[in-house]
Design an enzyme around this catalytic site. Sequence first.
Site, PDB file in Angstrom:
ATOM      1  N   SER A  99      -5.554 -22.246  -1.331  1.00 12.72           N
ATOM      2  CA  SER A  99      -6.240 -22.139  -2.617  1.00 12.72           C
ATOM      3  C   SER A  99      -7.756 -22.043  -2.412  1.00 12.72           C
ATOM      4  O   SER A  99      -8.236 -21.092  -1.814  1.00 12.72           O
ATOM      5  CB  SER A  99      -5.841 -23.327  -3.504  1.00 12.72           C
ATOM      6  OG  SER A  99      -6.230 -23.112  -4.833  1.00 12.72           O
ATOM      7  N   ASP A 194       3.057 -18.353  -9.278  1.00 14.43           N
ATOM      8  CA  ASP A 194       1.839 -19.167  -9.220  1.00 14.43           C
ATOM      9  C   ASP A 194       1.117 -19.096 -10.567  1.00 14.43           C
ATOM     10  O   ASP A 194       0.667 -18.033 -10.974  1.00 14.43           O
ATOM     11  CB  ASP A 194       0.927 -18.651  -8.099  1.00 14.43           C
ATOM     12  CG  ASP A 194      -0.225 -19.583  -7.788  1.00 14.43           C
ATOM     13  OD1 ASP A 194      -0.729 -20.238  -8.712  1.00 14.43           O
ATOM     14  OD2 ASP A 194      -0.628 -19.640  -6.612  1.00 14.43           O
ATOM     15  N   HIS A 224       2.184 -22.542  -7.171  1.00 13.03           N
ATOM     16  CA  HIS A 224       0.899 -22.714  -6.495  1.00 13.03           C
ATOM     17  C   HIS A 224       0.963 -23.742  -5.364  1.00 13.03           C
ATOM     18  O   HIS A 224       0.234 -23.631  -4.379  1.00 13.03           O
ATOM     19  CB  HIS A 224      -0.179 -23.108  -7.510  1.00 13.03           C
ATOM     20  CG  HIS A 224      -1.572 -23.072  -6.952  1.00 13.03           C
ATOM     21  ND1 HIS A 224      -2.160 -21.897  -6.527  1.00 13.03           N
ATOM     22  CD2 HIS A 224      -2.478 -24.049  -6.715  1.00 13.03           C
ATOM     23  CE1 HIS A 224      -3.381 -22.157  -6.079  1.00 13.03           C
ATOM     24  NE2 HIS A 224      -3.593 -23.450  -6.174  1.00 13.03           N
TER      25      HIS A 224
END
Length: 246
Positions: A99, A194, A224
């Site tokens: 991320s 996600d 995610h």
Amino acid sequence: MPDYLDTAAGRRIAYHKSAGTGPGIVFLGGFKSDMDGTKAIHLEAWAKAQGRAFLRFDYSGHGQSSGTFTDGAIGDWAEDAQAAIEALTEGPQVLVGSSMGGWISLLMAKRIPERIAALVTIAAAPDFTEDSMWGGFSDAQKTELEAGQVALPSDYGEPYIITKRLIKDGRNNLVLRAPLPLPFPVRFLQGTADADVEMSVALRLLDHAEGPDMRLTLLKDADHRFSDPQALGVIEAAVIDVLGSV
């Protein structure tokens, strides 16, 4: 208990490091996450089983490192990552960025390319402060931010407090607005379910970056977190893949 690195910027970075052969693996975590997450722990165990060096750490204001989260920004956390890589590892490393850690790893590719053997990103979120946060704010939220900060709901617990400094500093660290050479093996991983980072971000990154060995893997229905057994297996396979090319 973690060990600690005192950086030139005056921050105290908590880390866990295991010795082994190189290129070592460095895990770069996400926004408001810490080094004790499922992916970091899984990769550490895998690396130890392979006899390969491994490093995981907390950015300042995260986990067990010094500082307060709301005082930090992308530039600070990139400084922390660079300090940890330079002080705690030897030779080129395989960076695994999750991320926000994907954005940080791309900043490392610009700043210390000689220390990167390969790159694996998981739901990379480059430029998210500008494109996702600022770009998605209502006029009322933008006005609120100008006064100092705005609170955003989170699926992971308490709201995210987004500061004016986070947004302004993010603009100094954007990676999708100028050429982004990645002259080493690169694997981008992205889940199709996600809700935090859309597939369009992964496709934009793949289209924008330049390099001789770059691939994007989409995992159907992965979210995610990207941390169920199947997703962890995909991460492992990507690390093995790039290690075979360096």
